[in-house]
Design a protein around this motif. Structure first.
Motif, PDB file in Angstrom:
ATOM      1  N   LEU A  50      -4.272   3.805  -8.124  1.00  0.00           N
ATOM      2  CA  LEU A  50      -2.875   3.359  -8.198  1.00  0.00           C
ATOM      3  C   LEU A  50      -2.816   1.897  -7.805  1.00  0.00           C
ATOM      4  CD1 LEU A  50      -1.225   6.408  -6.404  1.00  0.00           C
ATOM      5  CD2 LEU A  50      -0.800   5.751  -8.779  1.00  0.00           C
ATOM      6  N   THR A  51      -2.011   1.134  -8.504  1.00  0.00           N
ATOM      7  CA  THR A  51      -1.852  -0.270  -8.121  1.00  0.00           C
ATOM      8  C   THR A  51      -0.368  -0.628  -8.141  1.00  0.00           C
ATOM      9  OG1 THR A  51      -2.030  -1.053 -10.380  1.00  0.00           O
ATOM     10  CG2 THR A  51      -4.061  -1.020  -9.133  1.00  0.00           C
ATOM     11  N   ALA A  52      -0.040  -1.592  -7.278  1.00  0.00           N
ATOM     12  CA  ALA A  52       1.362  -2.026  -7.211  1.00  0.00           C
ATOM     13  C   ALA A  52       1.689  -2.902  -8.424  1.00  0.00           C
ATOM     14  CB  ALA A  52       1.592  -2.803  -5.926  1.00  0.00           C
ATOM     15  N   ARG A  53       0.654  -3.580  -8.949  1.00  0.00           N
ATOM     16  CA  ARG A  53       0.875  -4.428 -10.131  1.00  0.00           C
ATOM     17  C   ARG A  53      -0.353  -4.361 -11.039  1.00  0.00           C
ATOM     18  NH1 ARG A  53      -0.630  -7.340  -5.797  1.00  0.00           N
ATOM     19  NH2 ARG A  53       1.356  -6.995  -4.804  1.00  0.00           N
ATOM     20  N   LYS A  54      -0.171  -4.784 -12.281  1.00  0.00           N
ATOM     21  CA  LYS A  54      -1.293  -4.729 -13.221  1.00  0.00           C
ATOM     22  C   LYS A  54      -2.314  -5.810 -12.861  1.00  0.00           C
ATOM     23  CE  LYS A  54       1.596  -2.861 -16.855  1.00  0.00           C
ATOM     24  NZ  LYS A  54       2.174  -2.971 -18.180  1.00  0.00           N
ATOM     25  N   CYS A  55      -3.578  -5.534 -13.104  1.00  0.00           N
ATOM     26  CA  CYS A  55      -4.626  -6.513 -12.779  1.00  0.00           C
ATOM     27  C   CYS A  55      -4.589  -7.614 -13.832  1.00  0.00           C
ATOM     28  CB  CYS A  55      -6.007  -5.860 -12.799  1.00  0.00           C
ATOM     29  SG  CYS A  55      -6.201  -4.477 -11.671  1.00  0.00           S
ATOM     30  N   ASP A  56      -4.181  -8.825 -13.434  1.00  0.00           N
ATOM     31  CA  ASP A  56      -3.957  -9.859 -14.457  1.00  0.00           C
ATOM     32  C   ASP A  56      -5.239 -10.448 -15.037  1.00  0.00           C
ATOM     33  OD1 ASP A  56      -4.417 -10.967 -12.039  1.00  0.00           O
ATOM     34  OD2 ASP A  56      -2.621 -12.217 -11.954  1.00  0.00           O
ATOM     35  N   LEU A  57      -6.368 -10.311 -14.342  1.00  0.00           N
ATOM     36  CA  LEU A  57      -7.589 -10.921 -14.879  1.00  0.00           C
ATOM     37  C   LEU A  57      -8.480  -9.907 -15.613  1.00  0.00           C
ATOM     38  CD1 LEU A  57      -8.607 -13.362 -11.992  1.00  0.00           C
ATOM     39  CD2 LEU A  57      -7.358 -13.858 -14.089  1.00  0.00           C
ATOM     40  N   PHE A  58      -7.950  -8.725 -15.857  1.00  0.00           N
ATOM     41  CA  PHE A  58      -8.778  -7.704 -16.507  1.00  0.00           C
ATOM     42  C   PHE A  58      -7.899  -6.967 -17.509  1.00  0.00           C
ATOM     43  CE2 PHE A  58     -11.164  -3.615 -16.464  1.00  0.00           C
ATOM     44  CZ  PHE A  58     -12.424  -4.116 -16.741  1.00  0.00           C
ATOM     45  N   SER A  59      -8.261  -7.084 -18.780  1.00  0.00           N
ATOM     46  CA  SER A  59      -7.349  -6.542 -19.793  1.00  0.00           C
ATOM     47  C   SER A  59      -7.768  -5.159 -20.292  1.00  0.00           C
ATOM     48  CB  SER A  59      -7.293  -7.526 -20.964  1.00  0.00           C
ATOM     49  OG  SER A  59      -8.610  -7.683 -21.461  1.00  0.00           O
ATOM     50  N   GLN A  60      -8.878  -4.626 -19.747  1.00  0.00           N
ATOM     51  CA  GLN A  60      -9.361  -3.350 -20.309  1.00  0.00           C
ATOM     52  C   GLN A  60      -8.645  -2.112 -19.779  1.00  0.00           C
ATOM     53  OE1 GLN A  60     -13.658  -2.907 -20.300  1.00  0.00           O
ATOM     54  NE2 GLN A  60     -13.900  -5.099 -20.429  1.00  0.00           N
ATOM     55  N   PHE A  61      -7.846  -2.256 -18.727  1.00  0.00           N
ATOM     56  CA  PHE A  61      -7.162  -1.077 -18.176  1.00  0.00           C
ATOM     57  C   PHE A  61      -5.907  -0.753 -18.969  1.00  0.00           C
ATOM     58  CE2 PHE A  61      -8.735  -2.090 -13.581  1.00  0.00           C
ATOM     59  CZ  PHE A  61      -9.886  -1.346 -13.795  1.00  0.00           C
ATOM     60  N   SER A  62      -5.633   0.538 -19.112  1.00  0.00           N
ATOM     61  CA  SER A  62      -4.304   0.917 -19.567  1.00  0.00           C
ATOM     62  C   SER A  62      -3.623   1.657 -18.421  1.00  0.00           C
ATOM     63  CB  SER A  62      -4.363   1.752 -20.838  1.00  0.00           C
ATOM     64  OG  SER A  62      -4.938   2.997 -20.582  1.00  0.00           O
ATOM     65  N   TYR A  63      -2.313   1.529 -18.345  1.00  0.00           N
ATOM     66  CA  TYR A  63      -1.589   2.012 -17.163  1.00  0.00           C
ATOM     67  C   TYR A  63      -0.500   3.012 -17.550  1.00  0.00           C
ATOM     68  CZ  TYR A  63      -3.492  -2.339 -15.188  1.00  0.00           C
ATOM     69  OH  TYR A  63      -4.307  -3.361 -14.788  1.00  0.00           O
ATOM     70  N   LYS A  64      -0.256   3.899 -16.613  1.00  0.00           N
ATOM     71  CA  LYS A  64       0.900   4.788 -16.757  1.00  0.00           C
ATOM     72  C   LYS A  64       1.801   4.482 -15.568  1.00  0.00           C
ATOM     73  CE  LYS A  64       1.732   9.742 -16.922  1.00  0.00           C
ATOM     74  NZ  LYS A  64       1.167  10.878 -17.599  1.00  0.00           N
ATOM     75  N   GLU A  65       3.073   4.247 -15.845  1.00  0.00           N
ATOM     76  CA  GLU A  65       3.981   3.954 -14.727  1.00  0.00           C
ATOM     77  C   GLU A  65       4.350   5.257 -14.038  1.00  0.00           C
ATOM     78  OE1 GLU A  65       6.649   0.639 -15.930  1.00  0.00           O
ATOM     79  OE2 GLU A  65       8.055   1.759 -14.647  1.00  0.00           O
ATOM     80  N   VAL A  66       4.234   5.275 -12.717  1.00  0.00           N
ATOM     81  CA  VAL A  66       4.506   6.523 -11.994  1.00  0.00           C
ATOM     82  C   VAL A  66       5.608   6.267 -10.971  1.00  0.00           C
ATOM     83  CG1 VAL A  66       3.493   8.286 -10.516  1.00  0.00           C
ATOM     84  CG2 VAL A  66       2.070   7.162 -12.210  1.00  0.00           C
ATOM     85  N   GLU A  67       6.600   7.147 -10.961  1.00  0.00           N
ATOM     86  CA  GLU A  67       7.647   7.033  -9.926  1.00  0.00           C
ATOM     87  C   GLU A  67       7.300   7.986  -8.810  1.00  0.00           C
ATOM     88  OE1 GLU A  67      11.647   6.892 -11.114  1.00  0.00           O
ATOM     89  OE2 GLU A  67      11.186   5.228 -12.488  1.00  0.00           O
ATOM     90  N   LEU A  68       7.136   7.427  -7.614  1.00  0.00           N
ATOM     91  CA  LEU A  68       6.689   8.241  -6.487  1.00  0.00           C
ATOM     92  C   LEU A  68       7.829   8.463  -5.510  1.00  0.00           C
ATOM     93  CD1 LEU A  68       3.248   6.597  -5.612  1.00  0.00           C
ATOM     94  CD2 LEU A  68       3.630   8.753  -6.807  1.00  0.00           C
ATOM     95  N   ASN A  69       7.846   9.685  -4.977  1.00  0.00           N
ATOM     96  CA  ASN A  69       8.759   9.991  -3.895  1.00  0.00           C
ATOM     97  C   ASN A  69       7.936   9.852  -2.612  1.00  0.00           C
ATOM     98  OD1 ASN A  69      10.723  11.141  -2.340  1.00  0.00           O
ATOM     99  ND2 ASN A  69      10.156  13.250  -2.889  1.00  0.00           N
ATOM    100  N   VAL A  70       8.215   8.814  -1.838  1.00  0.00           N
ATOM    101  CA  VAL A  70       7.384   8.553  -0.653  1.00  0.00           C
ATOM    102  C   VAL A  70       8.096   9.084   0.590  1.00  0.00           C
ATOM    103  CG1 VAL A  70       6.157   6.779   0.669  1.00  0.00           C
ATOM    104  CG2 VAL A  70       6.482   6.478  -1.795  1.00  0.00           C
ATOM    105  N   ILE A  71       7.456  10.032   1.260  1.00  0.00           N
ATOM    106  CA  ILE A  71       8.052  10.634   2.462  1.00  0.00           C
ATOM    107  C   ILE A  71       7.212  10.211   3.663  1.00  0.00           C
ATOM    108  CG2 ILE A  71       8.594  12.819   3.626  1.00  0.00           C
ATOM    109  CD1 ILE A  71       8.680  14.099   0.803  1.00  0.00           C
ATOM    110  N   SER A  72       7.831   9.553   4.626  1.00  0.00           N
ATOM    111  CA  SER A  72       7.072   9.097   5.802  1.00  0.00           C
ATOM    112  C   SER A  72       7.546   9.820   7.056  1.00  0.00           C
ATOM    113  CB  SER A  72       7.266   7.594   6.014  1.00  0.00           C
ATOM    114  OG  SER A  72       6.755   6.909   4.918  1.00  0.00           O
ATOM    115  N   ARG A  73       6.561  10.234   7.833  1.00  0.00           N
ATOM    116  CA  ARG A  73       6.895  10.840   9.124  1.00  0.00           C
ATOM    117  C   ARG A  73       6.183  10.047  10.214  1.00  0.00           C
ATOM    118  NH1 ARG A  73       4.618  16.262   6.716  1.00  0.00           N
ATOM    119  NH2 ARG A  73       6.411  16.987   5.524  1.00  0.00           N
ATOM    120  N   LYS A  74       6.896   9.721  11.248  1.00  0.00           N
ATOM    121  CA  LYS A  74       6.340   8.963  12.382  1.00  0.00           C
ATOM    122  C   LYS A  74       5.500   7.778  11.900  1.00  0.00           C
ATOM    123  CE  LYS A  74       6.539  12.591  15.773  1.00  0.00           C
ATOM    124  NZ  LYS A  74       5.977  13.274  16.888  1.00  0.00           N
ATOM    125  N   GLU A  75       6.055   7.033  10.950  1.00  0.00           N
ATOM    126  CA  GLU A  75       5.307   5.942  10.334  1.00  0.00           C
ATOM    127  C   GLU A  75       4.932   4.850  11.347  1.00  0.00           C
ATOM    128  OE1 GLU A  75       7.317   4.167   7.062  1.00  0.00           O
ATOM    129  OE2 GLU A  75       5.451   3.482   6.143  1.00  0.00           O
TER     130      GLU A  75
END
Ligand SMILES: Cc1cc2nc3c(=O)[nH]c(=O)nc-3n(C[C@H](O)[C@H](O)[C@H](O)COP(=O)(O)OP(=O)(O)OC[C@H]3O[C@@H](n4cnc5c(N)ncnc54)[C@H](O)[C@@H]3O)c2cc1C
Length: 288
Positions: A50-75
């Motif tokens: 998983l990456t926060a942004r696409k890798c700008d210096l590498f064009s061979q990856f294809s990406y799927k955008e994922v929406e995550l539900n992030v649950i934090s406890r005692k962070e």
């Protein structure tokens, strides 16, 4: 010949960018953190890239955008629980992330173009000579180190390990595309990724359990997963475990790097001893 120690993405990319190179890898598969495992008819990454942004210096990856539900406890206690001063960027989960969905193809195509030798251990003898576990001595023109530098007696800091479990479970009413971050020291795991986006028939659940000295028992981990309503043993169809000894890397403050010694090149997260993301690893390799 260019000898490359380590067959993670760093080692494979290096090998593909240099003529006459050979990769030495201690595991029976390449890909390192992101090596793949076949479970039934499915091929799944041992950790979801998983990456926060696409890798700008590498064009061979294809990406799927994922929406995550992030649950934090005692962070607020998470850093203390992990025993680190900062969180690596790759351990920070946003509500929108990119999943690299063709990493297996990229790894396969990189490894097809290079020689990979399996050697469970190696010893560096100086003078650009390495002895493999079968006793064979390899004399290289250049050595590129993408494995922990302490294997060459150069200590750059300490590390926190992760015990990792990957569970293949039936889809049910459990939350989808969810990341649970748990800073409670009374709970064995620190992160759980419920990766529903990866497969239409099954959920894949990744669990990270931090350790510095003693690895927690699986009974305790299963107990916590059940207590926190994440999964029960009965839900599991298949699973894989692994120990990632050097997961989070902490650099010594006053280290005097001896990297130039004997012209050995130290690359990637383990060679440089930095918590690079996959994109930062690729950028580092381009300049290594
Ligand atoms: C648990 C974890 C999860 C991560 N998740 C993400 C993420 O989702 N997104 C992201 O951007 N980044 C992530 N990262 C960071 C990311 O993995 C890296 O920056 C990049 O993939 C590292 O590639 P690498 O080849 O440098 O290292 P690795 O993938 O660690 O590869 C090192 C290789 O060296 C081999 N090796 C080790 N010792 C020896 C030896 N003695 N002899 C021969 N070979 C040896 C290993 O088997 C392995 O194949 C994660 C890191 C970790 C630890």
């Amino acid at each position: 010949m260019n000898l490359i120690l380590g067959g993670g993405i760093a080692g494979l990319l290096l090998a593909s960018s240099k003529k006459d190179s050979m990769v030495i890898e201690s595991q029976n598969k390449v890909g390192g953190i992101f090596s793949y495992e076949d479970i039934g008819e499915f091929s799944i990454p041992l950790y979801p890239p998983l990456t926060a942004r696409k890798c700008d210096l590498f064009s061979q990856f294809s990406y799927k955008e994922v929406e995550l539900n992030v649950i934090s406890r005692k962070e607020n206690y998470l850093l203390e629980k992990l025993g680190v001063s900062n969180l690596p960027e790759w351990l920070v989960f946003n509500e929108k992330m990119y999943y690299i969905d063709n990493l297996r193809l990229v790894l396969d195509s990189l490894s097809k173009t290079t020689r990979v030798r399996l050697s469970t251990t190696f010893m560096y003898k100086g003078g650009k000579r390495v002895i493999l576990s079968n006793g064979e001595v390899i004399k290289a023109d250049e050595i590129y180190v993408t494995v922990p530098s302490y294997l060459l007696n150069i200590k750059k800091g300490r590390s926190i390990g992760f015990l990792e479990a990957v569970f293949f479970v039936n889809k049910s009413d459990r939350a989808e595309n969810t990341v649970i971050v748990d800073g409670d020291k009374g709970v064995t795991f620190s992160h759980v990724i419920l990766a529903s986006w990866m497969n239409n028939s099954y959920d894949i659940v990744y669990v990270l359990i931090p350790f510095s000295m003693k690895i927690p028992s699986w009974d305790r981990v299963y107990g916590d997963l059940k207590r926190k309503n994440i999964l029960k043993k009965e839900d599991i169809i298949s699973f894989r475990y692994r120990v990632i000894k050097d997961a989070i890397l902490e650099r010594d403050q006053d280290e005097k790097l001896k990297e130039e010694k004997e012209d050995i090149h130290f690359c990637g997260r383990l060679g440089k001893w930095r918590n690079f993301t996959i994109c930062e690893t690729i950028n580092d390799i381009l300049h290594c």
